[in-house]
Design an enzyme around this catalytic site. Sequence first.
Site, PDB file in Angstrom:
ATOM      1  N   SER A 116      -8.929   5.159  -8.818  1.00 46.59           N
ATOM      2  CA  SER A 116      -9.824   4.265  -9.552  1.00 46.59           C
ATOM      3  C   SER A 116     -10.459   3.229  -8.635  1.00 46.59           C
ATOM      4  O   SER A 116      -9.847   2.799  -7.643  1.00 46.59           O
ATOM      5  CB  SER A 116      -9.002   3.538 -10.620  1.00 46.59           C
ATOM      6  OG  SER A 116      -9.735   2.474 -11.163  1.00 46.59           O
ATOM      7  N   TYR A 140      -2.457  -2.416 -12.853  1.00 45.60           N
ATOM      8  CA  TYR A 140      -2.896  -1.020 -12.953  1.00 45.60           C
ATOM      9  C   TYR A 140      -3.506  -0.563 -11.622  1.00 45.60           C
ATOM     10  O   TYR A 140      -3.152   0.498 -11.084  1.00 45.60           O
ATOM     11  CB  TYR A 140      -3.913  -0.896 -14.098  1.00 45.60           C
ATOM     12  CG  TYR A 140      -4.784   0.320 -14.018  1.00 45.60           C
ATOM     13  CD1 TYR A 140      -4.272   1.575 -14.324  1.00 45.60           C
ATOM     14  CD2 TYR A 140      -6.129   0.215 -13.638  1.00 45.60           C
ATOM     15  CE1 TYR A 140      -5.085   2.695 -14.242  1.00 45.60           C
ATOM     16  CE2 TYR A 140      -6.934   1.326 -13.561  1.00 45.60           C
ATOM     17  CZ  TYR A 140      -6.411   2.567 -13.851  1.00 45.60           C
ATOM     18  OH  TYR A 140      -7.205   3.677 -13.757  1.00 45.60           O
ATOM     19  N   LYS A 144      -2.346   2.384  -8.734  1.00 46.43           N
ATOM     20  CA  LYS A 144      -3.206   3.450  -8.181  1.00 46.43           C
ATOM     21  C   LYS A 144      -3.214   3.393  -6.648  1.00 46.43           C
ATOM     22  O   LYS A 144      -3.191   4.420  -5.973  1.00 46.43           O
ATOM     23  CB  LYS A 144      -4.630   3.320  -8.739  1.00 46.43           C
ATOM     24  CG  LYS A 144      -4.740   3.661 -10.229  1.00 46.43           C
ATOM     25  CD  LYS A 144      -4.706   5.174 -10.454  1.00 46.43           C
ATOM     26  CE  LYS A 144      -4.641   5.558 -11.909  1.00 46.43           C
ATOM     27  NZ  LYS A 144      -4.656   6.988 -12.163  1.00 46.43           N
TER      28      LYS A 144
HETATM   29  N1  UFG Z   1     -17.172  -4.845 -22.306  1.00 47.41           N
HETATM   30  C1  UFG Z   1     -17.650  -5.678 -23.306  1.00 47.41           C
HETATM   31  N2  UFG Z   1     -17.151  -5.503 -24.566  1.00 47.41           N
HETATM   32  C2  UFG Z   1     -16.196  -4.565 -24.861  1.00 47.41           C
HETATM   33  C3  UFG Z   1     -15.728  -3.724 -23.828  1.00 47.41           C
HETATM   34  C4  UFG Z   1     -16.235  -3.889 -22.562  1.00 47.41           C
HETATM   35  O1  UFG Z   1     -18.483  -6.529 -23.076  1.00 47.41           O
HETATM   36  O2  UFG Z   1     -15.778  -4.492 -26.022  1.00 47.41           O
HETATM   37  C5  UFG Z   1     -17.716  -5.005 -20.951  1.00 47.41           C
HETATM   38  C6  UFG Z   1     -16.647  -5.420 -19.945  1.00 47.41           C
HETATM   39  O3  UFG Z   1     -16.525  -6.808 -19.910  1.00 47.41           O
HETATM   40  C7  UFG Z   1     -17.222  -4.832 -18.654  1.00 47.41           C
HETATM   41  C8  UFG Z   1     -17.982  -3.586 -19.108  1.00 47.41           C
HETATM   42  O4  UFG Z   1     -18.194  -3.767 -20.510  1.00 47.41           O
HETATM   43  O5  UFG Z   1     -18.134  -5.731 -18.114  1.00 47.41           O
HETATM   44  C9  UFG Z   1     -17.203  -2.320 -18.900  1.00 47.41           C
HETATM   45  O6  UFG Z   1     -15.891  -2.497 -19.407  1.00 47.41           O
HETATM   46  P1  UFG Z   1     -14.846  -1.330 -19.558  1.00 47.41           P
HETATM   47  O7  UFG Z   1     -13.627  -1.897 -20.192  1.00 47.41           O
HETATM   48  O8  UFG Z   1     -15.473  -0.151 -20.207  1.00 47.41           O
HETATM   49  O9  UFG Z   1     -14.563  -0.878 -18.050  1.00 47.41           O
HETATM   50  P2  UFG Z   1     -14.055  -1.722 -16.790  1.00 47.41           P
HETATM   51  O10 UFG Z   1     -15.223  -1.914 -15.882  1.00 47.41           O
HETATM   52  O11 UFG Z   1     -13.291  -2.909 -17.172  1.00 47.41           O
HETATM   53  O12 UFG Z   1     -12.993  -0.707 -16.174  1.00 47.41           O
HETATM   54  C10 UFG Z   1     -13.271   0.688 -16.024  1.00 47.41           C
HETATM   55  C11 UFG Z   1     -11.984   1.468 -16.149  1.00 47.41           C
HETATM   56  C12 UFG Z   1     -11.048   1.074 -15.042  1.00 47.41           C
HETATM   57  C13 UFG Z   1     -11.735   1.270 -13.714  1.00 47.41           C
HETATM   58  C14 UFG Z   1     -13.048   0.532 -13.680  1.00 47.41           C
HETATM   59  C15 UFG Z   1     -13.774   0.865 -12.406  1.00 47.41           C
HETATM   60  O13 UFG Z   1     -11.396   1.230 -17.429  1.00 47.41           O
HETATM   61  O14 UFG Z   1      -9.884   1.886 -15.084  1.00 47.41           O
HETATM   62  O15 UFG Z   1     -13.852   0.917 -14.787  1.00 47.41           O
HETATM   63  O16 UFG Z   1     -15.068   0.334 -12.367  1.00 47.41           O
HETATM   64  F1  UFG Z   1     -10.968   0.787 -12.720  1.00 47.41           F
END
Ligand code: UFG
Length: 324
Positions: A116, A140, A144
Site C-alpha cells: 500500500s 496499518y 505493510k
Molecule cells: N473521504 C471523505 N469522506 C468519506 C470518505 C473519504 O471525504 O466519507 C475522503 C478522505 O478524507 C480522503 C479521500 O476521501 O481524502 C479518500 O479516502 P479513502 O478513505 O477512500 O482512502 P485513503 O486515501 O484514506 O486510503 C486509501 C486506502 C489505504 C491506502 C491509501 C493509499 O484505504 O489503504 O488509499 O493512497 F493506503
Amino acid sequence: MKILVIGGAGYIGSHVTRAFLDNGHEVTVFDNLSTGSRENLFNEAGFIHGDIMRPEQLREAMSRGYDGCVHLAALKAAGQSMLEPAMYAKANICGTVNILEAAMASGIGTVIFSSSAAVFGTPRYLPIDEAHPKDPENFYGFTKLEIERLLAWYDRLKGLRYAAIRYFNAAGYDSLGRIRGLERNPENLLPIVMEVAMGIRKELSIFGGDYPTRDGTCIRDYVHVTDLAKAHVQAFDYILSHDSSLSVNLGSEVGVSVREMLDAARQVTGREIPARVVERRPGDPAELVASSKHGADLLGWKPVHSSLEELIGSTWKAYQTERQ
Ligand code: UFG
C-alpha cells in the site's frame, strides 16, 4: 501455471483472481470469508475455506502444489489499526509469517504481495516514487512495511522471489460485471458516494474543506482495480523470467480531489448526492499522487481503465445491479 490467491474472495482479491483466470492460469482461492464473500468466487476457480492464522490449513492447502501465490489477506482499516494494533500485528504480520513458512515448506518460491501507499506516510515530495522515504503514519501502513521487510529477508535467506505492489487508491469494478460482491460497511470514498447516490446513506461527509489544495479538499490518486489486478499477473511473469524480486508503486498518476470525485459522480449517476463539509479526518495527507514510472519500465504496466468515467461508471453499475 497454478496460482493460489490468498484473500481472493475480497474486493481486490476477486479482481486479481479474475485477471489470472483471464490470462489462462489455473487459480485456487484461499479465504476465511471474514470480509470477502462467496459471491466473489468464480466457478472456474477452486476454493479452500481457510484461515492464515491456522498454519496447518495453509500447509494443507499449499501441499496441493502451486507455482506461485498471491497474498492479499489482511485487515485494512487505517483508523481501526491505531486503536487495535495487536489485532493488526497478528493478522497482517504473523499471518504473513505463516504464509511464508508454509510456502517455503511446500516449495512455493514466488509470492506477490498486496502492499500500500500507506508505507510512505505523509509525502515529502510528489509524485511518490519508490525512493520516497518510508515512514508510515498509521499502524496499518507499519504492518505493510514490516511485511515488505520480511519478504526482503526471506529473499536473502531462503531464495524467495516476491513482488510488493503498492496500491494507491484502488477503485472501480470489473467492467464486464463479473464481480458480484460489494464490500460490507465500506470506508472508502467512492463506495460511500455510491451508497449516498443509492439512498442507502443520507449524505456524504467531506472530511475537511480547508486543505492547501485547489478546492480545499484532499487529493488522491484513484486507480482502477482491474489495472492493479493486471499488474499482479505481469509481476508474476516478470519474476519467472528474471528470477528477481521487485517493489512498485502503482497509481494513475492523476490527482483527483474529493469535490471533483463528487461532481463527476453526480454527472455519471444523474443523482443529487447530498454532501456536507465536516471536520478533517485525522491522519489524512492533503495530497497523494504516485509515480508509476518504475512499474511501466519494469512490467510494461499502464493504467487503461482508470479514467474517472470508468472508475465511477463501473462502480455505479455494480451498485445498481447488486443493491436495487
Ligand atoms: N473521504 C471523505 N469522506 C468519506 C470518505 C473519504 O471525504 O466519507 C475522503 C478522505 O478524507 C480522503 C479521500 O476521501 O481524502 C479518500 O479516502 P479513502 O478513505 O477512500 O482512502 P485513503 O486515501 O484514506 O486510503 C486509501 C486506502 C489505504 C491506502 C491509501 C493509499 O484505504 O489503504 O488509499 O493512497 F493506503
